[in-house]
Scaffold this active site. Structure first.
Site, PDB file in Angstrom:
ATOM      1  N   ARG A  99       0.818  -1.215   0.000  1.00 53.13           N
ATOM      2  CA  ARG A  99       0.000   0.000   0.000  1.00 53.13           C
ATOM      3  C   ARG A  99       0.852   1.265   0.000  1.00 53.13           C
ATOM      4  O   ARG A  99       0.565   2.225  -0.729  1.00 53.13           O
ATOM      5  CB  ARG A  99      -0.932   0.001   1.214  1.00 53.13           C
ATOM      6  CG  ARG A  99      -1.916   1.156   1.255  1.00 53.13           C
ATOM      7  CD  ARG A  99      -2.962   1.012   0.173  1.00 53.13           C
ATOM      8  NE  ARG A  99      -2.629   1.695  -1.071  1.00 53.13           N
ATOM      9  CZ  ARG A  99      -3.122   1.367  -2.246  1.00 53.13           C
ATOM     10  NH1 ARG A  99      -3.944   0.346  -2.375  1.00 53.13           N
ATOM     11  NH2 ARG A  99      -2.782   2.029  -3.322  1.00 53.13           N
ATOM     12  N   LYS A 134       1.824  24.859  -3.210  1.00 53.30           N
ATOM     13  CA  LYS A 134       0.588  24.205  -2.788  1.00 53.30           C
ATOM     14  C   LYS A 134       0.755  22.696  -2.885  1.00 53.30           C
ATOM     15  O   LYS A 134       0.142  22.017  -3.713  1.00 53.30           O
ATOM     16  CB  LYS A 134      -0.581  24.692  -3.631  1.00 53.30           C
ATOM     17  CG  LYS A 134      -0.882  26.169  -3.436  1.00 53.30           C
ATOM     18  CD  LYS A 134      -1.989  26.645  -4.356  1.00 53.30           C
ATOM     19  CE  LYS A 134      -2.241  28.138  -4.181  1.00 53.30           C
ATOM     20  NZ  LYS A 134      -3.285  28.646  -5.104  1.00 53.30           N
ATOM     21  N   LYS A 166       3.552  38.929  -2.048  1.00 55.20           N
ATOM     22  CA  LYS A 166       2.155  38.774  -2.421  1.00 55.20           C
ATOM     23  C   LYS A 166       1.359  39.947  -1.851  1.00 55.20           C
ATOM     24  O   LYS A 166       1.932  40.834  -1.212  1.00 55.20           O
ATOM     25  CB  LYS A 166       1.645  37.421  -1.943  1.00 55.20           C
ATOM     26  CG  LYS A 166       2.417  36.247  -2.580  1.00 55.20           C
ATOM     27  CD  LYS A 166       1.925  34.909  -2.101  1.00 55.20           C
ATOM     28  CE  LYS A 166       0.605  34.522  -2.723  1.00 55.20           C
ATOM     29  NZ  LYS A 166       0.721  34.258  -4.173  1.00 55.20           N
ATOM     30  N   GLU A 196       3.700  39.914  -6.857  1.00 58.51           N
ATOM     31  CA  GLU A 196       2.360  39.635  -7.366  1.00 58.51           C
ATOM     32  C   GLU A 196       1.626  40.951  -7.582  1.00 58.51           C
ATOM     33  O   GLU A 196       1.584  41.808  -6.688  1.00 58.51           O
ATOM     34  CB  GLU A 196       1.608  38.773  -6.355  1.00 58.51           C
ATOM     35  CG  GLU A 196       0.163  38.486  -6.725  1.00 58.51           C
ATOM     36  CD  GLU A 196      -0.566  37.767  -5.614  1.00 58.51           C
ATOM     37  OE1 GLU A 196      -0.529  36.530  -5.589  1.00 58.51           O
ATOM     38  OE2 GLU A 196      -1.163  38.442  -4.744  1.00 58.51           O
ATOM     39  N   ASP A 217      -1.777  38.071 -11.289  1.00 59.80           N
ATOM     40  CA  ASP A 217      -2.711  37.277 -10.491  1.00 59.80           C
ATOM     41  C   ASP A 217      -4.143  37.415 -10.993  1.00 59.80           C
ATOM     42  O   ASP A 217      -4.729  38.494 -10.927  1.00 59.80           O
ATOM     43  CB  ASP A 217      -2.629  37.703  -9.024  1.00 59.80           C
ATOM     44  CG  ASP A 217      -3.543  36.888  -8.131  1.00 59.80           C
ATOM     45  OD1 ASP A 217      -3.549  35.655  -8.269  1.00 59.80           O
ATOM     46  OD2 ASP A 217      -4.248  37.484  -7.309  1.00 59.80           O
TER      47      ASP A 217
END
Length: 279
Positions: A99, A134, A166, A196, A217
């Site tokens: 697994r 992410k 950002k 950004e 963005d």
């Protein structure tokens, strides 16, 4: 290339999570000395990634006497029914590691396959495909490696790699000009700055501040085309935000340099691979 220490730590964590102290079924059912041979089989078509990592699962469980024959390697395109590898070892080893090995190779192959599809979509344009941060906690090294196997590029690996401003950084840092100027007084000459921007006005401020990379963005196609014209090669332009396979080609054709896609790692479908004992 992935540091082997990363790989072993990830596998050991996964095995401890799955086995704990006993495999109740296998340890009570299978004789300790029994051996078998099994095959990794592709059950779909796509890009293979993680075969050596999957094999490492069994090597850690059985340091001596485990054998493997590898027929397909990372980056190879698989068709349904292809034999990827054969393994021979103690039956307990195969059953206990099955697994964990499949979880890793299926996920990594899914990431590589999704990346290859995105790369193929933008083929012939100036744009390259990149991942983001992410990633699934603990699996970043494997996921970012899988992106490169699929033909994509890695964005920064972690927060130490580059300065990336950002919206919250800009708002908390006193605006674009102030934030960039402050960073430039502290960064080493090898460290790049990405910013950004949310609109073309901020794009102008970013160019004036002299950043290296500008992230567009969630801009419209028209805004991105205009941004490419305004920038005229003075900085790299990265498109980001809710990009799908349906919008990917049109975004690439605006002339941006990079398209970053969080979906390559945070929501990719696992590639279907099985492990079957055959003798």
């Amino acid at each position: 290339m992935i540091n082997s220490i990363y790989i072993d730590d990830i596998i050991k964590t996964a095995l401890l999570e799955d086995i704990n102290y006993l495999d109740t079924t296998t340890d009570y059912l299978i004789d300790e000395e029994q051996e078998n041979t099994a095959r990794f089989l592709a059950k779909s078509s796509g890009v293979l990634c993680g075969i050596n990592i999957a094999l490492r699962v069994f090597e850690l469980l059985q340091p001596a006497g485990f054998e493997a024959k590898v027929y397909k390697h990372d980056g190879d395109f698989l068709e349904n029914g292809d034999i990827i590898a054969e393994i021979k070892g103690k039956t307990r080893t195969i059953l206990k590691g099955e697994r964990t090995a499949l979880n890793l190779i299926q996920h990594m192959s899914g990431v590589a396959t999704a990346t290859r599809k995105a790369v193929d979509i933008v083929n012939g344009t100036n744009a390259s495909i990149a991942d983001t941060r992410k990633t699934l906690p603990g699996l970043r090294p494997l996921q970012k490696y899988a992106v490169t196997v699929g033909g994509g590029r890695n964005h920064r690996y972690n927060l130490s790699d580059a300065a990336m401003l950002k919206d919250n950084h800009v708002d908390a840092g006193g605006g674009i000009a102030s934030a960039v100027a402050k960073l430039k007084t502290k960064l080493g000459h090898m460290t790049k700055i990405e910013l950004e921007v949310r609109n073309l006005d901020e794009l102008g401020q970013a160019l004036e501040a002299g950043v290296d990379v500008i992230m567009l963005d969630n801009m419209s196609l028209e805004e991105m085309r205009e941004a490419v014209e305004i920038t005229n090669g003075r900085a790299l332009l990265e498109a980001s935000g809710n990009i799908t396979s349906k919008t990917l080609r049109a975004i690439a054709e605006t002339g941006v340099d990079i398209i970053s896609m969080g979906a390559l790692t945070h929501s990719v479908k696992a590639f279907d691979i099985s492990l079957k004992i055959f003798e």
